[in-house]
Design an enzyme around this catalytic site. Structure first.
Site, PDB file in Angstrom:
ATOM      1  N   ASP A 154       7.029   4.847 -12.130  1.00 45.71           N
ATOM      2  CA  ASP A 154       5.918   3.898 -12.232  1.00 45.71           C
ATOM      3  C   ASP A 154       6.358   2.754 -13.140  1.00 45.71           C
ATOM      4  OD1 ASP A 154       4.798   6.173 -11.032  1.00 45.71           O
ATOM      5  OD2 ASP A 154       2.832   5.819 -11.934  1.00 45.71           O
ATOM      6  N   LYS A 217      -0.130  -0.024  -7.781  1.00 45.61           N
ATOM      7  CA  LYS A 217      -0.979   0.741  -8.700  1.00 45.61           C
ATOM      8  C   LYS A 217      -1.787  -0.232  -9.550  1.00 45.61           C
ATOM      9  CE  LYS A 217      -0.401   3.983 -12.601  1.00 45.61           C
ATOM     10  NZ  LYS A 217       0.601   4.782 -13.366  1.00 45.61           N
ATOM     11  N   LYS A 253      -2.413   3.517  -5.665  1.00 49.92           N
ATOM     12  CA  LYS A 253      -2.746   4.411  -6.767  1.00 49.92           C
ATOM     13  C   LYS A 253      -3.673   3.711  -7.761  1.00 49.92           C
ATOM     14  CE  LYS A 253      -0.688   7.062 -10.602  1.00 49.92           C
ATOM     15  NZ  LYS A 253       0.581   7.506 -11.247  1.00 49.92           N
TER      16      LYS A 253
END
Length: 317
Positions: A154, A217, A253
């Protein structure tokens, strides 16, 4: 879950795909508010949706006082997120969460604790959460996490590039990060609470996908404003436009502030309405959360027994 589609490759930098886009905040907020007002999931269907949410959770600990013991306890919960008596009552086989997300130095501890479970280890990297360390150091952090066994990374973007409209610089940065990730899937954290406008959120989403992000995300969880439905709607519209143009599937996400079963249902409804059932699977949808699982397990117990239990019966670890 093994994806049934090719991995993202990205595209050349194409400003024409986003330069002229302007997002109407009022319309986005009205659409987001209507999702949960017009749709509801009850009884056994609600239980089924919550079970799906469990499989999509990136169970997360990103605290300054993380220890190998805390990570090991979190991984034990990831292996068995619901109590065996609840699974038996529902006639279900054991299940797991989508992934466990930790800091890079905690990756080897998580890898050991999850060995044989099939649960991947995700790691934040690139100077999380601010992303303001020099790019070579951020790339080295990715290399370290991947070398320790992280299967997902991430990354955080440089918000300055968005706020100053330096889209090619943002593309080059994310593309460099994707290259260093290698076989590890990359989730690009846009830190949407820092991007000021929904138009910026759309453009940053599109640039991240062009640069090869496997997931986009919402947040680090450390901003003042984290995942919201209007922001998520804007990102999903970008994702849908990108898929229509390229045929490439990208995951989504939301993270930060999702704490209750009601939150999980709201985002599942958003995915269902905007992208369809296929995008409610863990290879295309993840929820970044630390406390959400406890409330979902509590709701599942209510479905099974008809009674609400105390929250401390469903501790994370």
């Amino acid at each position: 879950m093994i994806p049934d589609f090719p991995r993202m490759t990205g595209t050349p930098f194409t400003p024409a795909d986003f330069d002229a886009v302007r997002v109407n905040r009022t319309a986005a907020e009205r659409r987001a508010a209507s999702l949960t007002a017009r749709r509801s999931v009850k009884k056994e269907w609600q239980a089924a949706w919550l079970l799906r949410a469990v499989t999509c959770i990136d169970l997360t600990t990103l605290a300054g006082d993380d220890t190998p013991g805390r990570v090991a306890r979190l991984c034990a919960k990831a292996r068995a997120p619901l109590r065996p008596d609840l699974l038996d009552a529902l006639g279900l086989e054991p299940m797991t969460v989508g992934a466990v997300c930790v800091y890079p130095t905690m990756v080897p501890h998580a890898v050991r604790a999850l060995e044989g479970s099939g649960v991947p280890v995700a790691s934040v990297a690139t100077g999380f959460p601010a992303g303001l360390t020099p790019l070579p150091l951020r790339l080295e952090e990715i290399r370290y996490a991947v070398g320790e066994g992280a299967a997902e990374i991430d990354i955080v973007i440089t918000r300055e590039h968005v706020l100053t409209g330096r889209w090619s610089a943002l593309y080059d940065e994310i593309a460099a990060m994707r290259a260093v990730c290698g076989a590890a899937h990359m989730k690009a954290i846009l830190a949407t609470g820092d991007l000021k406008t929904l138009s910026n959120v759309y453009r940053a989403s599109m640039v991240a996908m062009q640069a090869g992000a496997d997931f986009i995300k919402t947040s680090t969880g450390k901003e003042n404003v984290n995942a919201t439905l209007p922001v998520s709607l804007t990102m999903l519209r970008a994702l849908r436009d990108f898929q229509a143009r390229t045929g490439q599937k990208v995951g989504f996400k939301p993270a930060g502030g999702l704490k209750t079963a009601k939150d999980a249902l709201a985002w599942l409804i958003l995915m269902k309405e905007e992208l369809g059932t296929r995008h409610m699977m863990p290879d295309l949808f993840r929820i970044g959360a630390s406390s959400l699982l406890g409330d979902i397990e509590r709701q599942i117990e209510h479905h099974v027994t008809g009674r609400y239990s105390a929250a401390n019966r469903h501790a994370l670890a």
